[in-house]
Design a protein around this motif. Sequence first.
Motif, short mmCIF file in Angstrom:
data_model
loop_
_atom_site.label_atom_id
_atom_site.label_comp_id
_atom_site.label_asym_id
_atom_site.label_seq_id
_atom_site.Cartn_x
_atom_site.Cartn_y
_atom_site.Cartn_z
N THR A 154 0.84 -1.21 0.00
CA THR A 154 0.00 0.00 0.00
C THR A 154 0.87 1.25 0.00
O THR A 154 2.09 1.20 0.14
CB THR A 154 -0.89 0.07 1.25
N ASP A 155 0.21 2.37 -0.11
CA ASP A 155 0.84 3.67 0.10
C ASP A 155 1.23 3.75 1.59
O ASP A 155 1.06 2.78 2.32
CB ASP A 155 -0.17 4.77 -0.26
N ILE B 61 0.87 -6.68 2.31
CA ILE B 61 -0.22 -7.62 2.59
C ILE B 61 0.03 -8.94 1.86
O ILE B 61 0.24 -8.96 0.66
CB ILE B 61 -1.59 -7.03 2.14
N SER C 258 -4.82 2.50 0.14
CA SER C 258 -4.58 2.47 -1.29
C SER C 258 -3.45 1.49 -1.62
O SER C 258 -2.34 1.64 -1.14
CB SER C 258 -4.22 3.89 -1.73
N ALA C 259 -3.77 0.49 -2.43
CA ALA C 259 -2.77 -0.49 -2.86
C ALA C 259 -2.04 0.08 -4.06
O ALA C 259 -2.69 0.47 -5.04
CB ALA C 259 -3.45 -1.80 -3.23
N ILE C 260 -0.72 0.15 -4.00
CA ILE C 260 -0.03 0.77 -5.13
C ILE C 260 0.64 -0.25 -6.06
O ILE C 260 0.98 0.10 -7.18
CB ILE C 260 0.98 1.86 -4.70
N ARG C 261 0.83 -1.49 -5.61
CA ARG C 261 1.57 -2.42 -6.46
C ARG C 261 1.33 -3.85 -5.99
O ARG C 261 1.15 -4.08 -4.80
CB ARG C 261 3.06 -2.09 -6.39
N THR C 262 1.37 -4.78 -6.92
CA THR C 262 1.34 -6.20 -6.56
C THR C 262 2.53 -6.87 -7.24
O THR C 262 3.04 -6.38 -8.24
CB THR C 262 0.08 -6.91 -7.10
N TRP C 263 2.99 -7.98 -6.70
CA TRP C 263 4.00 -8.76 -7.39
C TRP C 263 3.93 -10.21 -6.95
O TRP C 263 3.18 -10.56 -6.03
CB TRP C 263 5.42 -8.19 -7.16
#
Lengths: 448, 374, 88
Positions: free
Chosen positions: B219-220, B261, B297-302
Amino acid sequence: MTGLRVDFYPEIVAADVAVIGAGPGGIAAAVSAAERGLRVVVMDRGLEPGGQIWRHKAGAAATPEAQPWITRLAASGARTINGTSVVDVRPDADGFEIIAESASRPLHIWAADIILATGARELFIPFDGWTLPGVMGIGGTQALIKSGASFAGKRVVIAGSGPLMLPVAASLADAGANLLLVAEQARRAAVAQFATGLWRTPSLLLQAAKYRVRFLTSSYTTGTWVTAAHGVDRLESITLTDGRRTWRHDVDVLCTGYGLIPNVEIARLIGCEIREGAIAVDNRQRTNVDHVLAVGEATGIGGAPLSLIEGAIAGSTVGSVEAPSGHLLRRRAALVGAAGRMLDVFAPREELRSLPHADTIVCRCEDVSFGAVQGAACARQAKLYTRVGMGPCQGRTCMPALDFLLAWQADSVRPPVEPALVSVLSSEVAGEATPSFPLTSSVGEAYQ
Amino acid sequence: MSQRPDAVVIGAGIVGASCAEALARAGRRVLILDSSFAGGGTTAAGMGHLVAMDDSPAQLALTAYSGKLWTELVPDLPGNIEYEPCGTLWVAEDEEQLVAVREKQRTYAEFGIEAETLSPTQLAEAEPHLRPGLSGALRVPGDGVIYPPNAALALVQRAIANGAQLREGTRVDAIGPREVLVGRERISCDCVINACGAEAAQLTTGLPIVPRKGHLVITDRYPGFCHHQLVELGYLTSAHTMNAESVAFNVQPRATGQLLIGSSRELVGWDGTVNRAIVRRMLDRALDFMPGLALTSAIRTWTGFRPATPDKLPLIGAWEDTPGLWIAAGHEGLGITTSLGTGQLIADLIVGATPAIDPAPFAPARVHATAGVS
Amino acid sequence: MPRGGQSRISIVINGDRVEVPAGITVAAALFNLGITALRMSVSGEPRGPVCAMGVCFECRVTIDSRPHQRACLTAAVDGMHIQTASTS
Ligand SMILES: Cc1cc2nc3c(=O)[nH]c(=O)nc-3n(C[C@H](O)[C@H](O)[C@H](O)COP(=O)(O)OP(=O)(O)OC[C@H]3O[C@@H](n4cnc5c(N)ncnc54)[C@H](O)[C@@H]3O)c2cc1C
Ligand code: FES
């Protein structure tokens, strides 16, 4: 504020065609498709349809060029959803599922075909002080004016590149700004050559002349660029150079930017081929992915008139085997040629590669300096070691700059293609939740 | 390297980096080879939770030993490893899990690991954003968090300071008796350490290591949103059982104020694309425990590939089929934690020192022993 | 619709109640009030809007207790509470 009640039921919309982006290209595509009787949804991050060029204040009238299109859009039957960010697109057996965040809520759109009209953003090249409040994009300044900001009496310099500088200079002058200088980095000879080329497209030449008339009292110079911005907590002055001498101007606002770069993130997520930084399309605006079309600046920088024609081509052919009209194809061909000439003229000059110093910040989200990333072998390594490009803008500002400075290729694109609420990315059947709002007033303020 | 290396470490992930560091510190001339760059493999995808884990006594011994080594080493590492001594909260959803929490506390005590049981009220005070109605938690204050790629880089740099050499962008094509092959180049040495993580079996046939995919969402910045690494007690089951897919609640406060997360586990080969269905399940699970995450706010997944072994223990020791070959791979979801213990074990075994913990449960020979059975 | 046909709304910026024209974005409203620094960067530098189109994330402010909201993409609404980084 506590106990904010949010229900997370996604709104679900089914459509034949989903248009992503409501600038001229997207509007023309939506209008043409909807007027054929297709169910069309057009969505945009902005608060009103119009995109960047046709931006206007909520509730206010649009410009004379934009208004007929906006009226036609409203009458076309296309559903316009503004204030909406697309965060994911995934192929499905019958088409696509588009996941968006709209007013803090999930929005799911099922569509058989997609028209990408995601437009472009400005290219920034980092220099000392470019992070000071008061240093803004050229297009950003235009957008701010159109959304209600007053520049009356502000001392402004526009220094950057490209034809966008002219209309913004005109708007600033109209808005009562004290426009001190418009500085184009391209060489005089190149700009003159471009201006000569405009004779082939008289309407563009006339337009340029009209803009220039509006800021006649300000000087316009070529072969000049900004090397530094100065100030403590906000912009106070800038240093300019023409390559031989340097001088300073006291200013309140610096508008800068080195032309436009196509927004191709959603296209890359879907798997569309990207050629020279733009979405590759055929003469019916089709990408290499079935049922995905693309129009406007995202397919190459060409201006609003070209976007309108591309939109009409896509909207009139999407979902059918019909060929686009010969008339549209001919007009497009003429405009594409003019756009190509323009890009060569305004390409950023070599000297701009040495603008950032080792301690100049390149990544504004994570405050990573140029020196910290210079030694990396690739973008991914730099990202992992320094966090460059890892902030909420997802590298949209620094990575194009680093592509220009170090020839780095963009890293992979993964969902979400724009920051999204966790609730938007969570389950579609999450139902209602009543979180006690998580953030006490002290939380989050340290790092807004 | 002008001189012939004593040891060639293949893989500069956190495990290889640690092996190289320990060997160089023991006076060995070390050459490190990596096909990409230090910390760029699974290590780059790891969450960086330094955690004592008790799936088996051997696992607890290795994690506890490694945890001790991290605590000793951290003061000498650069700030960009972002060490946070946040501790872990193992969250119990019901009375049954609370019983398990107490058992866990006893087990930890036997290993000298400090841990305390939190009542529901204490838990709510410690982590106000957890949902009400949870039964309690086990707090393990000695656990912490680091930023894995920079930790791997820091270990490599320490090895280099002790004379090691790093060659990045160098793929090893084959391992022979006391040698490795890079294209046409033949590098001979006394010992080779295969530390290729999830890819280790590609160089050493017979290693039972498979990629076990995991997703993370970051997240942010929301500093102060949570204070401990929060893990549901059911996490152990998710990690232990080799199901086709599973998710568990696992949230980490990063030093930046961001929230990481997790977590998910899937057996899908080498497909690294983001699986939206799994992300949804994972986030649903997280929201179930922490409803307030909904508005972050979720900013990225990997994604990343854990190097998984059938018995959930890494392979650390000599590989008898190939003279001079040692294995340091298969650390599944614990390799960030257990990297330091692994490196020290490998170095001790190679130089003939007495290891601090019993290396027998990790001996790769057990693979041969069980091969006939399964 | 009072005054010159342009309706006005009232919002609270850093604790102070101010009147702004309806339809204005939060970024434009802050600009007009001379508030140039909207957020503090991770290393403590003041930052203000750059792109004004939702791309750069430099205009993030706290709106109605929710941090990280893009001021340039948010229309000012009557009664809205806005907190910027520099309240001094
Ligand atoms: C989502 C996720 C979350 C995790 N969370 C945690 C956690 O919180 N705590 C924890 O302790 N662990 C965690 N882990 C596990 C941890 O990340 C791994 O166990 C660890 O990184 C493995 O390290 P490694 O050095 O063995 O492998 P890698 O980091 O993959 O390193 C192997 C290296 O070998 C190189 N290589 C491979 N083949 C060759 C070749 N032929 N020639 C040359 N080089 C080669 C690769 O380039 C790579 O750099 C997590 C893992 C995942 C996926
Ligand atoms: S000013 Fe760039 S996102 Fe708002």
